[in-house]
Design a protein around this motif. Sequence first.
Motif, PDB file in Angstrom:
ATOM      1  N   CYS A 231      35.973  40.262  32.806  1.00  0.00           N
ATOM      2  CA  CYS A 231      36.444  40.670  34.242  1.00  0.00           C
ATOM      3  C   CYS A 231      36.444  42.241  34.382  1.00  0.00           C
ATOM      4  CB  CYS A 231      37.931  40.398  34.443  1.00  0.00           C
ATOM      5  SG  CYS A 231      37.935  38.281  34.205  1.00  0.00           S
ATOM      6  N   PRO A 241      35.092  39.246  45.481  1.00  0.00           N
ATOM      7  CA  PRO A 241      36.103  39.306  44.471  1.00  0.00           C
ATOM      8  C   PRO A 241      35.723  39.744  43.167  1.00  0.00           C
ATOM      9  CG  PRO A 241      36.141  37.599  46.218  1.00  0.00           C
ATOM     10  CD  PRO A 241      35.043  38.495  46.200  1.00  0.00           C
ATOM     11  N   ASN A 242      36.437  40.035  42.303  1.00  0.00           N
ATOM     12  CA  ASN A 242      36.048  40.409  40.968  1.00  0.00           C
ATOM     13  C   ASN A 242      35.957  38.816  40.378  1.00  0.00           C
ATOM     14  OD1 ASN A 242      35.726  41.494  38.401  1.00  0.00           O
ATOM     15  ND2 ASN A 242      37.581  41.721  37.773  1.00  0.00           N
ATOM     16  N   GLN A 243      34.972  38.661  39.311  1.00  0.00           N
ATOM     17  CA  GLN A 243      34.499  37.211  39.084  1.00  0.00           C
ATOM     18  C   GLN A 243      34.274  37.149  37.565  1.00  0.00           C
ATOM     19  OE1 GLN A 243      31.900  35.071  41.881  1.00  0.00           O
ATOM     20  NE2 GLN A 243      30.597  34.496  40.097  1.00  0.00           N
ATOM     21  N   ASN A 260      41.883  36.205  40.449  1.00  0.00           N
ATOM     22  CA  ASN A 260      41.289  36.343  41.613  1.00  0.00           C
ATOM     23  C   ASN A 260      41.856  35.175  42.790  1.00  0.00           C
ATOM     24  OD1 ASN A 260      39.799  34.162  41.268  1.00  0.00           O
ATOM     25  ND2 ASN A 260      37.737  35.548  41.278  1.00  0.00           N
ATOM     26  N   ASP A 265      36.625  32.818  43.417  1.00  0.00           N
ATOM     27  CA  ASP A 265      35.299  33.374  43.528  1.00  0.00           C
ATOM     28  C   ASP A 265      34.447  33.209  44.486  1.00  0.00           C
ATOM     29  OD1 ASP A 265      35.874  33.729  40.642  1.00  0.00           O
ATOM     30  OD2 ASP A 265      34.272  32.380  39.865  1.00  0.00           O
TER      31      ASP A 265
END
Length: 529
Positions: A231, A241-243, A260, A265
């Motif tokens: 991450c 978004p961070n995935q 998240n 995602d």
Amino acid sequence: MTEDNLPTRRECGTMQVHRRLLDTDPSYARRLDRIEEQAFRAREGMMVLRPGCTRIPVVVHVVWKTTAQNISQAQIDSQIEVLNRDFRKRNPDVSGVPAAFSALAADGRLEFALATRDPQNNPHSGVIRVQTTRDSFGSDDAVKRAATGGSDAWPSDEYLNIWVCQLSGGLLGYAQFPGGPAATDGVVITHTGFGTTGSAATPFNLGRTTTHEIGHWLNLRHIWGDDGTGCSGSDFVDDTPNQGGPNYEVPTFPTISCSNGPNGDMFMNYMDYVDDRAMFMFTEGQVTRMHACLDGPRSAIGESISCSGLTPKIPIKEQPKDVIKDQIKEPPKDTFKDFPKDPPKDPPKDIPKDIPKDLPKDRPKDFIKDRPKDFGKDSPKDIPKDRPKDFIKDRPKDFGKDSPKDFGKDLPKDGPFDPGPKTVFEPPVDPKGAMEPPFQPPFVGTPVVNVPFGGAQGQQPGATPFVLGTSGSQDAAHQHAPDPQAGLLAHYATILQSYAGLYQRGQLDEQGLSAWQQAYEAWQQLGGQ
């Protein structure tokens, strides 16, 4: 590869190529640093990107051994159609974007057309067919060279090269990020993942592999940041978004990773690894990054067009690559004189009132009250003679011939425009040369405004945008306006002329009008009247 072992999970070789270039080309990393600097400035709103849309000419190299690999013209046309939907947010399946992400889905303002002229300006279909003895190709760029069984690239500053062939090892495609060698620049797609008909095979039969790889070609990263399943990676885009790693096949919304939630995602993004039918959007942040690439390392390619609708093929080399470049060479004599009094809904305020009536033809005699006697060979003739005595206390004796590299260094800190101790304004004269040192804002408090499309000989210093060279001399000379204020005024005057020309041709959308307004305000802050 037979139909029995067609790819069933998306695999992209772009990062393999990226790491190979980092290992083998020491200058590649330096070029990437400059590209990322420009992308960062665009991301932070420190520069105004081009308005309108850009059409990119494409040459497709079909490298085949079997009949199935020698794809039809219909299959090629189907892929161009997919690109023109996906990069304009006109794909019907964009309606499948979840409500949580729908406001982020963006029009990429890019269109594509098969080239109708070759590099020698001869009529051409935009498709090259090469029969090879090779069973398949990998990510080593062999398909891009005739000597290794492939097809040589056309000039990468004029065309997007797409190679279609049989790829091995389950590879669907790969691209080269901007900053790599010109001779291998472009994207490679396996023939079963290209277009929507012919040999295109499920689950990669909707043309999205090419959309994905062209995203890389325009400097987009994988949405999870290429850190495996961790991450901590980044795609350098704020609104994705961070995935935690790639998604495959057709996930269910929401798919949560890296804390998240609740939306999870953005797996429906073109830069994930899902099946073709599950990817159908770019974000606003990704579009900004792509256009920073088009205004930077890829500014030589394509032409500016209206975003009003998909346009027919127009032969490249039979018309200017960009309207502004041609306009600056032969500027309309009465651009501001005939400017409409009642522009559309949100035009730049007061432009019809306050812009000098004959700016393009003859700069007003009082445009800058005081300038140095040796302003320079190419300076406008009608600028008055005397500059402020204390504007630059200690200037070099040869200031008018070749300006110092530390442009703005000697500006007085108590003057009207304090650029800061390390600010420089130093675009290269040679549009194919490397940029040394990095392009930074001309002065504090005003956004960097690039000429929206391309550069031109005869522009005032500061008007040529950064163009990264991947071939040719890396020792391009740099020139600057002998008087900082005069040079910047001339720079913004050229920009205003360019925007006015676009407006008169009906090629400014809301974003373009906003950019015009910012340029005009910057011009006024410099003393333009």
